[in-house]
Design an enzyme around this catalytic site. Structure first.
Site, PDB file in Angstrom:
ATOM      1  N   HIS A  35       0.851  -1.213   0.000  1.00 26.65           N
ATOM      2  CA  HIS A  35       0.000   0.000   0.000  1.00 26.65           C
ATOM      3  C   HIS A  35       0.877   1.249   0.000  1.00 26.65           C
ATOM      4  O   HIS A  35       0.589   2.221  -0.695  1.00 26.65           O
ATOM      5  CB  HIS A  35      -0.875   0.055   1.262  1.00 26.65           C
ATOM      6  CG  HIS A  35      -1.873  -1.050   1.370  1.00 26.65           C
ATOM      7  ND1 HIS A  35      -1.817  -2.001   2.347  1.00 26.65           N
ATOM      8  CD2 HIS A  35      -2.979  -1.331   0.618  1.00 26.65           C
ATOM      9  CE1 HIS A  35      -2.844  -2.831   2.206  1.00 26.65           C
ATOM     10  NE2 HIS A  35      -3.561  -2.461   1.174  1.00 26.65           N
ATOM     11  N   ASP A 148      -3.043  -7.972  -7.416  1.00 27.48           N
ATOM     12  CA  ASP A 148      -4.419  -8.394  -7.713  1.00 27.48           C
ATOM     13  C   ASP A 148      -4.655  -8.201  -9.207  1.00 27.48           C
ATOM     14  O   ASP A 148      -5.396  -7.299  -9.627  1.00 27.48           O
ATOM     15  CB  ASP A 148      -5.405  -7.577  -6.874  1.00 27.48           C
ATOM     16  CG  ASP A 148      -5.190  -7.819  -5.387  1.00 27.48           C
ATOM     17  OD1 ASP A 148      -5.219  -8.982  -4.968  1.00 27.48           O
ATOM     18  OD2 ASP A 148      -4.950  -6.846  -4.645  1.00 27.48           O
ATOM     19  N   VAL A 174       4.890  -5.570  -4.411  1.00 25.32           N
ATOM     20  CA  VAL A 174       5.999  -5.453  -3.451  1.00 25.32           C
ATOM     21  C   VAL A 174       6.102  -6.786  -2.721  1.00 25.32           C
ATOM     22  O   VAL A 174       5.082  -7.353  -2.325  1.00 25.32           O
ATOM     23  CB  VAL A 174       5.758  -4.289  -2.464  1.00 25.32           C
ATOM     24  CG1 VAL A 174       6.891  -4.187  -1.454  1.00 25.32           C
ATOM     25  CG2 VAL A 174       5.604  -2.984  -3.224  1.00 25.32           C
TER      26      VAL A 174
HETATM   27  O1  PAF Z   1      -7.672  -4.385  -3.438  1.00 22.28           O
HETATM   28  C1  PAF Z   1      -8.375  -4.099  -2.426  1.00 22.28           C
HETATM   29  O2  PAF Z   1      -7.872  -3.895  -1.337  1.00 22.28           O
HETATM   30  C2  PAF Z   1      -9.891  -3.996  -2.595  1.00 22.28           C
HETATM   31  O3  PAF Z   1     -10.369  -4.944  -3.490  1.00 22.28           O
HETATM   32  C3  PAF Z   1     -10.357  -2.579  -2.969  1.00 22.28           C
HETATM   33  C4  PAF Z   1      -9.849  -2.170  -4.350  1.00 22.28           C
HETATM   34  C5  PAF Z   1      -9.898  -1.581  -1.925  1.00 22.28           C
HETATM   35  C6  PAF Z   1     -11.886  -2.552  -3.017  1.00 22.28           C
HETATM   36  O4  PAF Z   1     -12.455  -2.870  -1.788  1.00 22.28           O
END
Ligand code: PAF
Length: 280
Positions: A35, A148, A174
């Site tokens: 993140h 993802d 990462v």
């Molecule tokens: O990738 C994620 O963490 C989730 O699928 C998202 C994009 C925040 C949607 O809830």
């Protein structure tokens, strides 16, 4: 950094910042280096950075880990503040999903593949929440991680199909030093399971090595990865799929580029990963 829950307050703060570009990183919390890499890139490219934290119930199946999904708001707030986030949005469930809620967004074809086979309503949940969040924030750029991979493809399709005026920026996965892709779900692995988990990326890398050495046939590439996963009896594989990198339709032979997608279970924890492949 301001932490806000109300949609109207978010809209007001964003309106006041409209003179520059707005970057948006949607998250479900348990913020990790993955993140933070999205946040760092967004920070570099945008004037005002919004991060949302919402554990979206709509994208979890009935047997899935919604109740045990890691949550630590204070820790996440600290990380977001330190990373220079301007607005930290923690929406209320009751405003995003008001009583009587019945409207969803579904991207039909691509959502049914791979993850869709095991999590039939997952991408409808993702598309619905991302549309709702984008509708409020109206960012110039949306930042998501390559980990993802199918989510990226589905959301890119949705953005194009619905003419949503946002640029999707995909950031590299990462990894921990042993190759395990960073994920909030890694926190749920026991010490023993954590030691097994890097096999997933090792399997993908072995497949990539085979492609680099000239192998083009899907079944042999998949077999190589599968052999690694089968070496540990605690791993249960949902799928290993060699696909077209855009449509995610399965391919029999790599002509130029492909993506190898994988999902496994180690105990009750489900992990996904992927690797991009290209012929030499
Ligand atoms: O990738 C994620 O963490 C989730 O699928 C998202 C994009 C925040 C949607 O809830």
């Amino acid at each position: 950094m301001r932490t806000v829950s109300s949609i109207n307050t978010v809209k007001r703060i964003i309106k006041e910042s409209r003179h520059g570009s707005i970057g948006f990183v949607p998250t479900m919390g348990a913020l990790h280096e993955g993140h933070l890499s999205l946040i760092k890139r967004a920070k570099k490219e945008c004037d005002f950075l919004v991060v949302s934290l919402f554990v979206n119930p709509l994208q979890f199946g009935p047997e899935e880990d919604l109740d045990v999904y890691p949550r630590n708001l204070a820790l996440d707030q600290g990380k977001a503040r330190a990373a220079g986030v301007n607005l930290f949005w923690t929406p209320f469930k009751k405003t995003l999903y008001p009583a009587g809620f019945q409207t969803t967004i579904a991207v039909s074809q691509i959502s049914r593949l791979w993850e869709g086979l095991f999590r039939p309503e997952h991408f409808t949940g993702v598309c619905t929440i991302v549309t709702k969040l984008l509708h409020v924030v109206q960012p110039n750029r949306l930042y998501l991680g390559q980990k993802d991979y199918q989510q990226i493809c589905v959301l890119q399709r949705m953005i194009q199909d619905l003419n949503i005026p946002v640029q999707l920026r995909v950031c590299p996965t990462v990894r921990e030093t042993d190759g395990l892709a960073m994920s909030s779900r890694n926190l749920r692995l026991s010490a023993k399971q954590r030691n097994i988990a890097p096999l997933l990326y090792r399997a993908l890398k072995a497949a990539k090595k085979r492609v680099t050495a000239g192998e083009q046939h899907a079944h042999r590439i998949i077999q190589t990865a599968e052999a690694h996963l089968k070496s540990n009896p605690d791993i249960r594989c949902d799928y290993l799929a060699l696909c077209d990198p855009k449509t995610l339709e399965p391919i029999k032979k790599i002509e130029h580029r492909a993506v190898l997608l994988a999902a496994i279970h180690i105990g009750k924890v489900r992990l996904i990963d992927n690797i991009l492949l290209k012929t030499p």
